[in-house]
Design a protein around this motif. Sequence first.
Motif, PDB file in Angstrom:
ATOM      1  N   GLY A   1      13.256   6.785 -21.874  1.00  0.00           N
ATOM      2  CA  GLY A   1      14.689   6.619 -22.004  1.00  0.00           C
ATOM      3  C   GLY A   1      15.304   5.629 -21.044  1.00  0.00           C
ATOM      4  O   GLY A   1      16.506   5.369 -21.119  1.00  0.00           O
ATOM      5  N   ASN A   2      14.494   5.057 -20.154  1.00  0.00           N
ATOM      6  CA  ASN A   2      15.010   4.066 -19.202  1.00  0.00           C
ATOM      7  C   ASN A   2      14.579   2.676 -19.659  1.00  0.00           C
ATOM      8  O   ASN A   2      13.391   2.350 -19.622  1.00  0.00           O
ATOM      9  N   PRO A   3      15.509   1.821 -20.090  1.00  0.00           N
ATOM     10  CA  PRO A   3      15.132   0.487 -20.558  1.00  0.00           C
ATOM     11  C   PRO A   3      14.578  -0.397 -19.451  1.00  0.00           C
ATOM     12  O   PRO A   3      13.980  -1.433 -19.741  1.00  0.00           O
ATOM     13  N   ARG A   4      14.791   0.000 -18.205  1.00  0.00           N
ATOM     14  CA  ARG A   4      14.234  -0.749 -17.063  1.00  0.00           C
ATOM     15  C   ARG A   4      13.263   0.123 -16.284  1.00  0.00           C
ATOM     16  O   ARG A   4      13.289   0.177 -15.054  1.00  0.00           O
ATOM     17  N   SER A   5      12.406   0.810 -17.002  1.00  0.00           N
ATOM     18  CA  SER A   5      11.405   1.665 -16.366  1.00  0.00           C
ATOM     19  C   SER A   5      10.566   0.846 -15.397  1.00  0.00           C
ATOM     20  O   SER A   5      10.054  -0.227 -15.738  1.00  0.00           O
ATOM     21  N   VAL A   6      10.418   1.347 -14.183  1.00  0.00           N
ATOM     22  CA  VAL A   6       9.614   0.631 -13.191  1.00  0.00           C
ATOM     23  C   VAL A   6       8.139   0.705 -13.549  1.00  0.00           C
ATOM     24  O   VAL A   6       7.402  -0.265 -13.433  1.00  0.00           O
ATOM     25  N   GLY A   7       7.676   1.886 -13.981  1.00  0.00           N
ATOM     26  CA  GLY A   7       6.271   2.055 -14.318  1.00  0.00           C
ATOM     27  C   GLY A   7       6.021   2.001 -15.815  1.00  0.00           C
ATOM     28  O   GLY A   7       6.952   1.956 -16.626  1.00  0.00           O
ATOM     29  N   LEU A   8       4.743   2.036 -16.171  1.00  0.00           N
ATOM     30  CA  LEU A   8       4.328   1.898 -17.562  1.00  0.00           C
ATOM     31  C   LEU A   8       3.275   2.938 -17.922  1.00  0.00           C
ATOM     32  O   LEU A   8       2.615   3.512 -17.053  1.00  0.00           O
ATOM     33  N   GLU A   9       3.107   3.142 -19.223  1.00  0.00           N
ATOM     34  CA  GLU A   9       2.047   3.983 -19.770  1.00  0.00           C
ATOM     35  C   GLU A   9       1.150   3.104 -20.623  1.00  0.00           C
ATOM     36  O   GLU A   9       1.608   2.117 -21.211  1.00  0.00           O
ATOM     37  N   GLY A  10      -0.136   3.449 -20.689  1.00  0.00           N
ATOM     38  CA  GLY A  10      -1.039   2.659 -21.503  1.00  0.00           C
ATOM     39  C   GLY A  10      -2.359   3.352 -21.753  1.00  0.00           C
ATOM     40  O   GLY A  10      -2.521   4.548 -21.489  1.00  0.00           O
TER      41      GLY A  10
ATOM     42  N   GLY B   1      -8.687  15.189 -10.541  1.00  0.00           N
ATOM     43  CA  GLY B   1      -7.912  16.295 -11.072  1.00  0.00           C
ATOM     44  C   GLY B   1      -8.561  17.021 -12.232  1.00  0.00           C
ATOM     45  O   GLY B   1      -8.085  18.084 -12.639  1.00  0.00           O
ATOM     46  N   HIS B   2      -9.653  16.443 -12.788  1.00  0.00           N
ATOM     47  CA  HIS B   2     -10.292  17.054 -13.966  1.00  0.00           C
ATOM     48  C   HIS B   2     -11.657  16.415 -14.159  1.00  0.00           C
ATOM     49  O   HIS B   2     -12.063  15.526 -13.403  1.00  0.00           O
ATOM     50  N   GLN B   3     -12.358  16.854 -15.209  1.00  0.00           N
ATOM     51  CA  GLN B   3     -13.701  16.349 -15.503  1.00  0.00           C
ATOM     52  C   GLN B   3     -13.767  15.538 -16.794  1.00  0.00           C
ATOM     53  O   GLN B   3     -14.805  14.952 -17.094  1.00  0.00           O
ATOM     54  N   ARG B   4     -12.698  15.486 -17.564  1.00  0.00           N
ATOM     55  CA  ARG B   4     -12.730  14.803 -18.860  1.00  0.00           C
ATOM     56  C   ARG B   4     -12.672  13.279 -18.661  1.00  0.00           C
ATOM     57  O   ARG B   4     -12.241  12.787 -17.622  1.00  0.00           O
ATOM     58  N   PRO B   5     -13.059  12.495 -19.680  1.00  0.00           N
ATOM     59  CA  PRO B   5     -12.938  11.035 -19.599  1.00  0.00           C
ATOM     60  C   PRO B   5     -11.481  10.595 -19.511  1.00  0.00           C
ATOM     61  O   PRO B   5     -10.588  11.273 -20.021  1.00  0.00           O
ATOM     62  N   VAL B   6     -11.267   9.448 -18.895  1.00  0.00           N
ATOM     63  CA  VAL B   6      -9.928   8.875 -18.784  1.00  0.00           C
ATOM     64  C   VAL B   6      -9.714   7.902 -19.939  1.00  0.00           C
ATOM     65  O   VAL B   6     -10.477   6.950 -20.107  1.00  0.00           O
ATOM     66  N   LYS B   7      -8.676   8.145 -20.717  1.00  0.00           N
ATOM     67  CA  LYS B   7      -8.286   7.233 -21.783  1.00  0.00           C
ATOM     68  C   LYS B   7      -6.832   6.805 -21.606  1.00  0.00           C
ATOM     69  O   LYS B   7      -6.517   5.629 -21.543  1.00  0.00           O
ATOM     70  N   ARG B   8      -5.928   7.781 -21.519  1.00  0.00           N
ATOM     71  CA  ARG B   8      -4.502   7.476 -21.337  1.00  0.00           C
ATOM     72  C   ARG B   8      -4.179   7.428 -19.850  1.00  0.00           C
ATOM     73  O   ARG B   8      -4.645   8.258 -19.067  1.00  0.00           O
ATOM     74  N   ILE B   9      -3.363   6.447 -19.479  1.00  0.00           N
ATOM     75  CA  ILE B   9      -3.116   6.178 -18.070  1.00  0.00           C
ATOM     76  C   ILE B   9      -1.657   5.776 -17.877  1.00  0.00           C
ATOM     77  O   ILE B   9      -1.026   5.228 -18.786  1.00  0.00           O
ATOM     78  N   ALA B  10      -1.121   6.083 -16.707  1.00  0.00           N
ATOM     79  CA  ALA B  10       0.198   5.595 -16.320  1.00  0.00           C
ATOM     80  C   ALA B  10       0.070   4.952 -14.950  1.00  0.00           C
ATOM     81  O   ALA B  10      -0.822   5.300 -14.167  1.00  0.00           O
TER      82      ALA B  10
ATOM     83  N   GLY C   1      -6.985  -5.110 -17.689  1.00  0.00           N
ATOM     84  CA  GLY C   1      -7.294  -5.011 -19.102  1.00  0.00           C
ATOM     85  C   GLY C   1      -6.764  -3.752 -19.757  1.00  0.00           C
ATOM     86  O   GLY C   1      -7.320  -3.274 -20.754  1.00  0.00           O
ATOM     87  N   TRP C   2      -5.673  -3.200 -19.231  1.00  0.00           N
ATOM     88  CA  TRP C   2      -5.064  -2.011 -19.822  1.00  0.00           C
ATOM     89  C   TRP C   2      -4.098  -2.411 -20.931  1.00  0.00           C
ATOM     90  O   TRP C   2      -3.378  -3.391 -20.819  1.00  0.00           O
ATOM     91  N   ARG C   3      -4.050  -1.608 -21.981  1.00  0.00           N
ATOM     92  CA  ARG C   3      -3.130  -1.854 -23.091  1.00  0.00           C
ATOM     93  C   ARG C   3      -1.854  -1.059 -22.862  1.00  0.00           C
ATOM     94  O   ARG C   3      -1.890   0.165 -22.746  1.00  0.00           O
ATOM     95  N   ILE C   4      -0.716  -1.731 -22.807  1.00  0.00           N
ATOM     96  CA  ILE C   4       0.566  -1.075 -22.566  1.00  0.00           C
ATOM     97  C   ILE C   4       1.049  -0.412 -23.854  1.00  0.00           C
ATOM     98  O   ILE C   4       1.094  -1.043 -24.910  1.00  0.00           O
ATOM     99  N   THR C   5       1.424   0.871 -23.745  1.00  0.00           N
ATOM    100  CA  THR C   5       1.910   1.600 -24.922  1.00  0.00           C
ATOM    101  C   THR C   5       3.356   2.064 -24.784  1.00  0.00           C
ATOM    102  O   THR C   5       3.967   2.474 -25.785  1.00  0.00           O
ATOM    103  N   GLY C   6       3.918   2.020 -23.575  1.00  0.00           N
ATOM    104  CA  GLY C   6       5.299   2.456 -23.414  1.00  0.00           C
ATOM    105  C   GLY C   6       5.700   2.539 -21.957  1.00  0.00           C
ATOM    106  O   GLY C   6       4.918   2.211 -21.059  1.00  0.00           O
ATOM    107  N   PRO C   7       6.910   3.009 -21.693  1.00  0.00           N
ATOM    108  CA  PRO C   7       7.397   3.123 -20.325  1.00  0.00           C
ATOM    109  C   PRO C   7       6.946   4.427 -19.671  1.00  0.00           C
ATOM    110  O   PRO C   7       6.720   5.436 -20.361  1.00  0.00           O
ATOM    111  N   LEU C   8       6.856   4.418 -18.360  1.00  0.00           N
ATOM    112  CA  LEU C   8       6.614   5.642 -17.620  1.00  0.00           C
ATOM    113  C   LEU C   8       7.874   6.510 -17.604  1.00  0.00           C
ATOM    114  O   LEU C   8       7.795   7.732 -17.718  1.00  0.00           O
ATOM    115  N   GLU C   9       9.024   5.878 -17.480  1.00  0.00           N
ATOM    116  CA  GLU C   9      10.298   6.588 -17.446  1.00  0.00           C
ATOM    117  C   GLU C   9      10.907   6.579 -18.847  1.00  0.00           C
ATOM    118  O   GLU C   9      11.552   5.607 -19.249  1.00  0.00           O
TER     119      GLU C   9
END
Length: 263
Positions: A139-148, A176-185, A129-137
């Motif tokens: 500038g790479n049109p075939r980015s293997v990973g994603l951001e969301g 790695g931290h104590q804050r809530p998770v919102k943005r994810i890759a 149920g993650w919302r995709i917002t862009g590529p992980l890589e």
Amino acid sequence: MTAGLRFLENGMVDRNTLVEYCNNLLAADAFQDYCPNGLQVEGKEEVRRIVTGVTASQAMVDAAAAAGADMLLVHHGYFWKGEAAAIVGIKQRRLKALLASDLNLLAYHLPLDVHAELGNNVQLAKLLGWRITGPLELGNPRSVGLEGELNEPQSGKQLAQSLAAALHREPMFIAGHQRPVKRIAWCTGAAQGYIDKAIALGVDAFVTGEISEPTVHAARENGIHFYAAGHHATERYGVQALGEHLAQHFGLQHQFIDMDNPV
């Protein structure tokens, strides 16, 4: 579609027609990959039943043959760069079993990771149920990973629980931290080295399949949550989606067989 390729009676398709369709659908020729994408072992000319799985292990080949498959479709096939070329040991036994069953082996690695609808990374986002917002890589049109983004912020522990519930496997969680998770890759499979790209994006968490010793330090020292959710577990879904697509498009029978792998 190329002249000379043919559809057969309902519920059956010519092998070459199916392979060409998959190659075009996944843009297989556009990738410089670690293995050949497409038809790796030739079997029956006519395909009625497809079995899909993550990896063409001996157990997977045997299960596909026992299920009466004409084609085994996987993410991890054979003939990887750098491996020994001799057909001996497990390679001989796997190929022998495929040939004895006249079973086609069709495999797609990077093309199945990055496809915008059927790919492993898109399908993992759909499952969680993650919302995709862009590529992980960038500038790479075939980015293997994603951001969301997550629909609702979660604690690091809650995200670990969500992964465990969806994938039926407890992830290794490096806080790695104590804050809530919102943005994810995320990047399915063995993409722990991509944590640097996630750090550069400034996301709260990075999810992949595997972990290496340096990954722990990178996560802690850069203030990012890291989750190793399983190479096999994160890559179950693209091949299933492709199998279902082919079943609907060609009127074929499709069965996904999950050979559990703890890694």
